[in-house]
Design an enzyme around this catalytic site. Structure first.
Site, mmCIF file in Angstrom:
data_model
loop_
_atom_site.group_PDB
_atom_site.id
_atom_site.type_symbol
_atom_site.label_atom_id
_atom_site.label_comp_id
_atom_site.label_asym_id
_atom_site.label_seq_id
_atom_site.Cartn_x
_atom_site.Cartn_y
_atom_site.Cartn_z
ATOM 1 N N LYS A 8 0.835 -1.216 0.000
ATOM 2 C CA LYS A 8 0.000 0.000 0.000
ATOM 3 C C LYS A 8 0.870 1.267 0.000
ATOM 4 O O LYS A 8 0.540 2.261 -0.658
ATOM 5 C CB LYS A 8 -0.917 -0.055 1.222
ATOM 6 C CG LYS A 8 -1.725 1.176 1.481
ATOM 7 C CD LYS A 8 -2.848 1.392 0.496
ATOM 8 C CE LYS A 8 -3.535 2.701 0.835
ATOM 9 N NZ LYS A 8 -4.516 3.141 -0.085
ATOM 10 N N LYS B 184 0.760 11.635 5.795
ATOM 11 C CA LYS B 184 1.133 10.542 6.713
ATOM 12 C C LYS B 184 1.669 9.337 5.937
ATOM 13 O O LYS B 184 2.721 8.787 6.255
ATOM 14 C CB LYS B 184 -0.104 10.141 7.539
ATOM 15 C CG LYS B 184 0.047 8.882 8.321
ATOM 16 C CD LYS B 184 -1.067 7.848 8.241
ATOM 17 C CE LYS B 184 -2.091 7.860 7.208
ATOM 18 N NZ LYS B 184 -3.005 6.762 7.085
HETATM 19 P P1 NAD Z 1 -11.241 9.644 8.167
HETATM 20 O O1 NAD Z 1 -10.364 10.625 8.851
HETATM 21 O O2 NAD Z 1 -12.363 10.124 7.330
HETATM 22 O O3 NAD Z 1 -11.859 8.625 9.242
HETATM 23 C C1 NAD Z 1 -11.191 8.135 10.369
HETATM 24 C C2 NAD Z 1 -12.228 7.833 11.436
HETATM 25 O O4 NAD Z 1 -11.582 7.278 12.574
HETATM 26 C C3 NAD Z 1 -12.975 9.089 11.929
HETATM 27 O O5 NAD Z 1 -14.352 8.857 11.935
HETATM 28 C C4 NAD Z 1 -12.445 9.306 13.326
HETATM 29 O O6 NAD Z 1 -13.372 9.912 14.205
HETATM 30 C C5 NAD Z 1 -12.120 7.876 13.739
HETATM 31 N N1 NAD Z 1 -11.111 7.810 14.799
HETATM 32 C C6 NAD Z 1 -9.943 8.466 14.880
HETATM 33 N N2 NAD Z 1 -9.276 8.101 15.993
HETATM 34 C C7 NAD Z 1 -10.055 7.195 16.613
HETATM 35 C C8 NAD Z 1 -9.915 6.453 17.803
HETATM 36 N N3 NAD Z 1 -8.850 6.571 18.587
HETATM 37 N N4 NAD Z 1 -10.926 5.626 18.137
HETATM 38 C C9 NAD Z 1 -12.016 5.487 17.339
HETATM 39 N N5 NAD Z 1 -12.207 6.159 16.207
HETATM 40 C C10 NAD Z 1 -11.228 7.002 15.851
HETATM 41 O O7 NAD Z 1 -10.271 8.703 7.314
HETATM 42 P P2 NAD Z 1 -10.629 7.784 6.053
HETATM 43 O O8 NAD Z 1 -10.481 8.583 4.815
HETATM 44 O O9 NAD Z 1 -11.903 7.041 6.326
HETATM 45 O O10 NAD Z 1 -9.379 6.789 6.086
HETATM 46 C C11 NAD Z 1 -9.271 5.755 7.071
HETATM 47 C C12 NAD Z 1 -8.013 4.936 6.760
HETATM 48 O O11 NAD Z 1 -8.137 4.370 5.439
HETATM 49 C C13 NAD Z 1 -6.721 5.754 6.759
HETATM 50 O O12 NAD Z 1 -5.691 4.985 7.304
HETATM 51 C C14 NAD Z 1 -6.483 6.060 5.288
HETATM 52 O O13 NAD Z 1 -5.119 6.274 5.012
HETATM 53 C C15 NAD Z 1 -7.039 4.799 4.641
HETATM 54 N N6 NAD Z 1 -7.554 4.984 3.273
HETATM 55 C C16 NAD Z 1 -8.359 6.042 2.945
HETATM 56 C C17 NAD Z 1 -8.823 6.179 1.631
HETATM 57 C C18 NAD Z 1 -9.706 7.334 1.208
HETATM 58 O O14 NAD Z 1 -9.898 7.519 -0.015
HETATM 59 N N7 NAD Z 1 -10.275 8.102 2.108
HETATM 60 C C19 NAD Z 1 -8.483 5.216 0.662
HETATM 61 C C20 NAD Z 1 -7.698 4.125 1.042
HETATM 62 C C21 NAD Z 1 -7.241 4.019 2.347
#
Ligand code: NAD
Length: 299
Positions: A173, A242
């Site tokens: 990834k 990140k």
């Molecule tokens: P986001 O910031 O929208 O969501 C993260 C969620 O985690 C939030 O709802 C937040 O409140 C929650 N959170 C944070 N700390 C927490 C904790 N300690 N306990 C419980 N909940 C907690 O992020 P996202 O875009 O949904 O991405 C999530 C993961 O997936 C990341 O690691 C990102 O790199 C990966 N990712 C994202 C995408 C994308 O297009 N958005 C694509 C592939 C991978």
């Protein structure tokens, strides 16, 4: 398999869409997010909100997470009222987040004592892929666990790969996101040059998208975000920053030069300085608009 109860922690841009798909497929879902309101919108769809990750684990056979970074993953697994305090024997924990692979070692040692398999399964395909169930899933960890969760993975992903031991999904990834970031930076600076030189942006896009300069990143970011003037994530600048940091850390350990990824990280850093950390990665265009004093038209 359908009788399996699924726990899901982290209801952000990705999590909420993945949970919705799993619910529609008939799974019973126990969820937790640090922001309580994120659970509220899902209650009417039938999820069971939990007070902490431990409660999620007590109720689930498979626990999935989609969290912003390594710190959050470690806290959810090992912290106070974390998954490790409630998880049942033989459960499978699947981390869908993109994080630093090295943090799994300590978590795995603790979970192993309860015969729990910790696996990493970072995803690619963005929020569109999460919504459509077409994510690419890059699985690392116990191969038997991989086989046991096939049906669940098929609900959220289309291209599902087993890579190797725990953490190896994250490595793949990080390779992907380094390439996507460099791709986006290259597309934005070149498009800005063409537009500043007076070429019609729509025509420029049309030509590039059928020429060798094109990429999925270019096409999606320009058509879904930049030309619409819509910078809501999507994939946040903070998350890309990140991921590039994690890729550069790994490259440093391996003594591999990653010149382009370093430059890309600095540019996303500039976007963060401009207050765009919470916006989609396509908002990097604003850094270039600011530097070149041109405005990309919306159509
Ligand atoms: P986001 O910031 O929208 O969501 C993260 C969620 O985690 C939030 O709802 C937040 O409140 C929650 N959170 C944070 N700390 C927490 C904790 N300690 N306990 C419980 N909940 C907690 O992020 P996202 O875009 O949904 O991405 C999530 C993961 O997936 C990341 O690691 C990102 O790199 C990966 N990712 C994202 C995408 C994308 O297009 N958005 C694509 C592939 C991978």
């Amino acid at each position: 398999m359908i009788a399996m109860k699924i726990g899901f922690i982290g209801l952000g841009a990705m999590g909420i869409r993945i949970v919705t798909r799993l619910l529609k497929a008939g799974y019973e879902l126990y969820v937790y997010d640090i922001i309580k309101e994120k659970m509220q919108s899902l209650i009417q769809l039938g999820v069971k909100p939990c007070n902490n990750p431990k409660e999620v684990a007590i109720n689930s056979d498979i626990i999935m997470m989609s969290l912003p970074d390594s710190k959050a993953v470690k806290e959810i697994l090992l912290g106070e009222n974390g998954v490790s305090y409630g998880v049942k024997e033989n459960s499978i924990v699947i981390d869908l987040s993109t994080i630093e692979p090295t943090i799994y070692k300590e978590c795995d040692e603790i979970l192993k004592k309860r015969n729990v398999k910790l696996c990493d399964a970072p995803v690619s395909g963005g929020t569109e892929g999460a919504e459509a169930g077409t994510l690419t899933i890059i699985f690392g960890g116990d191969e038997d666990a991989f086989k046991r969760v096939q049906e669940v993975l098929k609900v959220i992903g289309k291209n599902i790969f087993y890579v190797g031991p725990l953490g190896s999904g994250q490595i793949v990834k990080l390779v992907n996101n380094s390439m996507a970031a460099v791709n986006l930076v290259g597309a934005i600076e070149a498009m800005v040059m063409g537009i500043k030189a007076g070429i019609n942006p729509k025509l420029l896009y049309e030509i590039i998208s059928v020429s060798s300069g094109t990429s999925r990143t270019f096409e999606r970011k320009f058509s879904n975000h930049i030309f619409k003037g819509d910078f809501e994530p999507g994939f946040k600048v903070d998350l890309m920053y990140k991921d590039l940091g994690e890729a550069l850390k790994l490259a440093k350990e391996l003594k591999v030069p990653m010149v382009m990824a370093s430059v890309a990280q600095q540019l996303f850093g500039m976007a963060r300085t401009m207050g765009l950390g919470d916006k989609d990665t396509s908002s990097l265009i604003k850094v270039f608009e600011d530097l070149t004093k041109i405005k990309i038209p919306i159509f």
